[in-house]
Design a protein around this motif. Structure first.
Motif, PDB file in Angstrom:
ATOM      1  N   ALA A   1      19.014 -38.862  28.688  1.00  0.00           N
ATOM      2  CA  ALA A   1      19.567 -37.561  27.995  1.00  0.00           C
ATOM      3  C   ALA A   1      19.492 -37.290  26.208  1.00  0.00           C
ATOM      4  CB  ALA A   1      21.452 -37.767  28.562  1.00  0.00           C
ATOM      5  N   GLY A   2      18.901 -38.000  25.728  1.00  0.00           N
ATOM      6  CA  GLY A   2      18.738 -38.170  24.437  1.00  0.00           C
ATOM      7  C   GLY A   2      19.771 -38.482  23.419  1.00  0.00           C
ATOM      8  N   ILE A   3      20.496 -39.217  23.739  1.00  0.00           N
ATOM      9  CA  ILE A   3      21.476 -40.051  23.281  1.00  0.00           C
ATOM     10  C   ILE A   3      20.439 -41.471  22.560  1.00  0.00           C
ATOM     11  CG2 ILE A   3      22.783 -41.898  22.825  1.00  0.00           C
ATOM     12  CD1 ILE A   3      24.379 -38.955  24.427  1.00  0.00           C
ATOM     13  N   PRO A   4      21.086 -40.666  20.548  1.00  0.00           N
ATOM     14  CA  PRO A   4      19.277 -41.839  20.088  1.00  0.00           C
ATOM     15  C   PRO A   4      19.055 -43.273  19.896  1.00  0.00           C
ATOM     16  CG  PRO A   4      20.306 -40.481  18.639  1.00  0.00           C
ATOM     17  CD  PRO A   4      21.174 -39.942  20.224  1.00  0.00           C
ATOM     18  N   ASP A   5      21.077 -43.345  19.300  1.00  0.00           N
ATOM     19  CA  ASP A   5      21.154 -44.970  19.291  1.00  0.00           C
ATOM     20  C   ASP A   5      22.036 -45.274  20.166  1.00  0.00           C
ATOM     21  OD1 ASP A   5      21.203 -46.765  17.392  1.00  0.00           O
ATOM     22  OD2 ASP A   5      21.382 -45.574  15.440  1.00  0.00           O
ATOM     23  N   ILE A   6      21.621 -46.645  20.756  1.00  0.00           N
ATOM     24  CA  ILE A   6      21.838 -47.438  21.777  1.00  0.00           C
ATOM     25  C   ILE A   6      22.348 -48.772  21.666  1.00  0.00           C
ATOM     26  CG2 ILE A   6      22.346 -48.008  23.775  1.00  0.00           C
ATOM     27  CD1 ILE A   6      20.925 -45.261  24.648  1.00  0.00           C
ATOM     28  N   LEU A   7      23.855 -49.055  21.502  1.00  0.00           N
ATOM     29  CA  LEU A   7      23.757 -50.627  21.266  1.00  0.00           C
ATOM     30  C   LEU A   7      23.986 -51.475  23.043  1.00  0.00           C
ATOM     31  CD1 LEU A   7      24.697 -53.664  20.703  1.00  0.00           C
ATOM     32  CD2 LEU A   7      26.301 -53.104  19.994  1.00  0.00           C
ATOM     33  N   ILE A   8      23.371 -52.192  23.107  1.00  0.00           N
ATOM     34  CA  ILE A   8      23.586 -52.492  25.062  1.00  0.00           C
ATOM     35  C   ILE A   8      24.629 -54.263  25.184  1.00  0.00           C
ATOM     36  CG2 ILE A   8      22.990 -53.812  27.145  1.00  0.00           C
ATOM     37  CD1 ILE A   8      20.116 -52.131  26.727  1.00  0.00           C
ATOM     38  N   THR A   9      25.798 -54.190  24.655  1.00  0.00           N
ATOM     39  CA  THR A   9      26.214 -55.039  24.880  1.00  0.00           C
ATOM     40  C   THR A   9      26.809 -56.865  25.463  1.00  0.00           C
ATOM     41  OG1 THR A   9      28.494 -53.787  26.291  1.00  0.00           O
ATOM     42  CG2 THR A   9      28.202 -53.399  23.717  1.00  0.00           C
ATOM     43  N   SER A  10      26.174 -56.086  26.391  1.00  0.00           N
ATOM     44  CA  SER A  10      25.575 -57.480  27.303  1.00  0.00           C
ATOM     45  C   SER A  10      24.540 -57.998  27.603  1.00  0.00           C
ATOM     46  CB  SER A  10      25.940 -56.805  28.879  1.00  0.00           C
ATOM     47  OG  SER A  10      27.354 -56.943  29.276  1.00  0.00           O
ATOM     48  N   GLN A  11      24.325 -59.050  27.809  1.00  0.00           N
ATOM     49  CA  GLN A  11      23.088 -59.490  27.258  1.00  0.00           C
ATOM     50  C   GLN A  11      22.045 -59.218  28.220  1.00  0.00           C
ATOM     51  OE1 GLN A  11      25.965 -60.954  27.385  1.00  0.00           O
ATOM     52  NE2 GLN A  11      25.386 -62.289  25.142  1.00  0.00           N
ATOM     53  N   VAL A  12      20.510 -58.805  28.902  1.00  0.00           N
ATOM     54  CA  VAL A  12      19.736 -58.014  29.129  1.00  0.00           C
ATOM     55  C   VAL A  12      18.810 -59.374  29.230  1.00  0.00           C
ATOM     56  CG1 VAL A  12      17.818 -56.422  29.415  1.00  0.00           C
ATOM     57  CG2 VAL A  12      19.530 -55.960  27.899  1.00  0.00           C
ATOM     58  N   VAL A  13      18.766 -59.854  30.912  1.00  0.00           N
ATOM     59  CA  VAL A  13      17.659 -61.293  31.251  1.00  0.00           C
ATOM     60  C   VAL A  13      17.317 -60.750  32.073  1.00  0.00           C
ATOM     61  CG1 VAL A  13      18.536 -63.298  32.264  1.00  0.00           C
ATOM     62  CG2 VAL A  13      20.242 -62.764  30.965  1.00  0.00           C
ATOM     63  N   GLY A  14      16.052 -61.236  32.283  1.00  0.00           N
ATOM     64  CA  GLY A  14      15.057 -61.007  33.602  1.00  0.00           C
ATOM     65  C   GLY A  14      13.802 -61.183  33.117  1.00  0.00           C
ATOM     66  N   ARG A  15      12.475 -60.739  33.839  1.00  0.00           N
ATOM     67  CA  ARG A  15      11.473 -59.956  33.654  1.00  0.00           C
ATOM     68  C   ARG A  15      11.782 -58.511  33.578  1.00  0.00           C
ATOM     69  NH1 ARG A  15       6.335 -61.275  32.668  1.00  0.00           N
ATOM     70  NH2 ARG A  15       6.773 -63.929  32.730  1.00  0.00           N
ATOM     71  N   ASN A  16      12.028 -58.319  34.865  1.00  0.00           N
ATOM     72  CA  ASN A  16      11.990 -56.926  35.409  1.00  0.00           C
ATOM     73  C   ASN A  16      13.287 -56.056  34.539  1.00  0.00           C
ATOM     74  OD1 ASN A  16      10.597 -57.350  37.991  1.00  0.00           O
ATOM     75  ND2 ASN A  16      12.584 -57.008  38.685  1.00  0.00           N
ATOM     76  N   LYS A  17      14.234 -56.574  34.069  1.00  0.00           N
ATOM     77  CA  LYS A  17      14.595 -56.264  33.738  1.00  0.00           C
ATOM     78  C   LYS A  17      14.392 -55.946  31.902  1.00  0.00           C
ATOM     79  CE  LYS A  17      19.628 -55.983  35.404  1.00  0.00           C
ATOM     80  NZ  LYS A  17      19.781 -56.503  35.626  1.00  0.00           N
ATOM     81  N   LEU A  18      13.201 -56.354  31.651  1.00  0.00           N
ATOM     82  CA  LEU A  18      12.870 -56.440  30.043  1.00  0.00           C
ATOM     83  C   LEU A  18      12.368 -55.244  29.751  1.00  0.00           C
ATOM     84  CD1 LEU A  18      13.145 -60.259  29.109  1.00  0.00           C
ATOM     85  CD2 LEU A  18      14.140 -58.015  27.893  1.00  0.00           C
ATOM     86  N   VAL A  19      11.502 -55.267  31.218  1.00  0.00           N
ATOM     87  CA  VAL A  19      10.368 -54.540  31.238  1.00  0.00           C
ATOM     88  C   VAL A  19      11.057 -53.046  31.048  1.00  0.00           C
ATOM     89  CG1 VAL A  19       8.711 -53.245  33.335  1.00  0.00           C
ATOM     90  CG2 VAL A  19       8.527 -55.939  32.301  1.00  0.00           C
ATOM     91  N   ARG A  20      12.007 -53.035  31.627  1.00  0.00           N
ATOM     92  CA  ARG A  20      12.947 -51.727  31.768  1.00  0.00           C
ATOM     93  C   ARG A  20      13.636 -51.847  30.731  1.00  0.00           C
ATOM     94  NH1 ARG A  20      17.479 -52.754  36.053  1.00  0.00           N
ATOM     95  NH2 ARG A  20      17.967 -50.796  34.901  1.00  0.00           N
ATOM     96  N   LEU A  21      13.824 -52.396  29.892  1.00  0.00           N
ATOM     97  CA  LEU A  21      14.047 -52.145  28.625  1.00  0.00           C
ATOM     98  C   LEU A  21      13.140 -51.420  27.527  1.00  0.00           C
ATOM     99  CD1 LEU A  21      16.423 -52.799  26.532  1.00  0.00           C
ATOM    100  CD2 LEU A  21      15.727 -54.715  25.440  1.00  0.00           C
TER     101      LEU A  21
END
Lengths: 367, 367
Positions: free
Chosen positions: A78-98
């Protein structure tokens, strides 16, 4: 139909946002931060709406927080330019999406584990773009995060030495003290939690590791966090809508809560089985219960209790229930975040009229 | 990717349905009803899926129940031919929607109020089609419904005398006794509730009012309801998936529960902050808590507690947590109905492989 629809004409149960109250809440948090010049990055897990996120950014927020990658994807798209993800991003699928989401927005993540840091590095390299990482420190909640003290220094060094990662600072959030009723006690609890974060920061500084960001805090601690001047960024969420369960929290000098209840659920009386009670169409599927029972808005002195997935009961002990079949009743959610997650959209109202409908675009984005 | 995806490869949190267990549950309820020849009309509020509804109909169900008009609209649009809406449909907007949905499916409603009956009659006339109405009787839950006894006779007569309505019978549901652990006690409670319904039915009969349908009962009482032979239709819901909170309920002669846990939530370990605990990505937004905490599936002896909207904690008191970062953990929902309502789809599995994805088409249809 002539003119705007009245709130009372809506089918129920329905989730309403009072536009004026929302706007005032956004200004109130801006003012709390502006009083000491601290930056703030509101938590979008509360509203899950890029429209509300943009209102917060326009008021001066430096970005938004997201609890889950799935929310960050919606905000980035949606164009929000600056984001902090406050929970750990774990696992290969998720890191690809990240790394995909990080092509369209600046996304920072938190880590508390060596293996995860190694995986983040591989992902960032694949994405061809360095990734900003904060270390999460457990400052008393007993959830995620490294313990306060030297462990963060080891992980920060690991991040700093990794070509594709950039160490940016620390996250420390203590959710359990946000609703402490007594203000002085809340202040003491916040100070105790912040000591743990600052102790960890001191370890980093003595190892000559630079810290850009110290992030944390919530809506209940926001005034204290701002005044103490330790965090570089605050991450309050609930203040945009304000849970009814915050109603017992005191504010400095006996001042009223700076945030209004902007979110309500409108329900309808569907049965009048006895003189002292009414049954409404609001149950567990229309209002979350993890924060306790919902509360009737206004002056109606009735006790609400959930009566199943689709029903709620209004009890008027020793009195005659003044409600008739079909009457509308307004409720304040006990916990806005989980209630919002039950609905596809907000009906936005002003002065009792429907003004707009906003999609809850990140509803259900738990992954 | 060669062949079907393995469950372990899925992003989490994710809602899984074990196709084999679901099929066996559907057969088990068919057999319980077939043992005494009672009709059954499963409650679609549990699964909110026309696909599952059709599986139930193919096994012999006479139709489905819906809790809300919004669910009935989804079922009708998907071609489900015969629907009972088990909550009162109140208000002009809703009645307009009701007569529209009734153009594509046979829809019965329940009533407990004279004004509502009058409104139903006007709506049916507008729709140009007579409407089937049941009177709801409160047989002990203390929610909606007329009290047992003569009041139902007055309303039934009103319905029978109204040109556009047809009186079809009584609904009596006692949800509070479905999970009574002791089987003999549960049986006694069911008998007590049914006495109230039959007493009401006797009043109707002595007023020469014909009763086609006596509907009620749930998954926990199903065996008792079928054996007692008082209801003409049963309306069990949970049996398709089976909540973990039913696990303490005993069955006749010490037999195991006839229904398996077909619904699970798959989560991932995202933090290992201490030797005796792990944090998973399953919190209040991925599993409902109104039925109590969720339960770890299988033999892992860990205590689950919710740790916020996006986190859950697994505690291994006095032991070392055997889970590593990224490990997947399977949970049994405490309450399937409200958990299903959090997700857009089911991932359907068989023998650990992904077989299909089914939309939860009536998710969020609270109106």
């Amino acid at each position: 139909m002539t003119g705007a629809m009245k709130v009372e004409e809506l089918d129920t149960p329905v989730l309403l946002v009072d536009a004026g109250a929302l706007e005032r809440n956004i200004i109130a948090m801006r003012d709390i931060a502006a009083a000491t010049g601290v930056a703030y990055r509101p938590h979008a897990k509360t509203h899950k709406s890029p429209i509300v996120a943009n209102m917060q950014l326009e008021a001066g927020a430096v970005g938004v927080c997201c609890a889950k990658l799935g929310e960050a994807e919606i905000m980035a798209a949606a164009g929000i330019p600056d984001i902090l993800i406050t929970s750990q991003v774990v696992g290969r699928n998720k890191l690809v999406r990240l790394i995909q989401a990080a092509q369209t927005a600046k996304i920072m993540v938190v880590a508390d584990n060596e293996d995860n840091i190694s995986d983040l590095s591989s992902a960032a390299q694949t994405g061809g773009k360095p990734m900003d990482v904060l270390i999460e420190v457990d400052i008393g909640q007993g959830r995620c995060g490294v313990p306060p003290g030297p462990e963060a220094t080891r992980l920060a060094r690991l991040i700093a030495e990794t070509k594709w990662l950039r160490f940016r600072g620390l996250q420390g959030y203590q959710g359990l003290i946000q609703m402490t009723a007594d203000f002085d006690q809340r202040q003491a609890q916040v100070e105790l939690a912040l000591e743990k974060l600052m102790d960890t920061a001191d370890h980093l500084k003595s190892a000559s590791i630079e810290i850009d960001i110290l992030t944390g805090g919530g809506s209940g601690s926001s005034i204290i966090d701002s005044a103490l001047g330790r965090y570089t960024e605050l991450q309050p969420g609930s203040y945009v809508f304000m849970d009814s369960r915050y109603r017992h929290a005191q504010w400095p000098g006996g001042a009223p809560c700076p945030f209004e209840n902007a979110l309500t659920i409108l329900g309808t009386v569907i049965s009048r089985p006895a003189t002292d009670r009414a049954i409404v169409d609001v149950g567990y599927k229309a209002a979350s219960s993890d924060g306790g029972p919902i509360v009737v808005a206004g002056n109606m002195d009735a006790e609400f209790s959930f009566a199943g997935d689709e029903h709620g009961q209004l009890f008027f002990p020793g009195r005659t229930c003044p409600l008739a079949l079909g009457d509308k009743v307004t409720f304040l959610p006990s916990h806005c975040d989980t209630t919002v997650n039950l609905y596809d959209g907000y009906i936005v109202t002003r002065d009792g009229l429907v003004e707009d409908v906003w999609e809850i675009a990140a509803r259900g984005r738990v992954q």
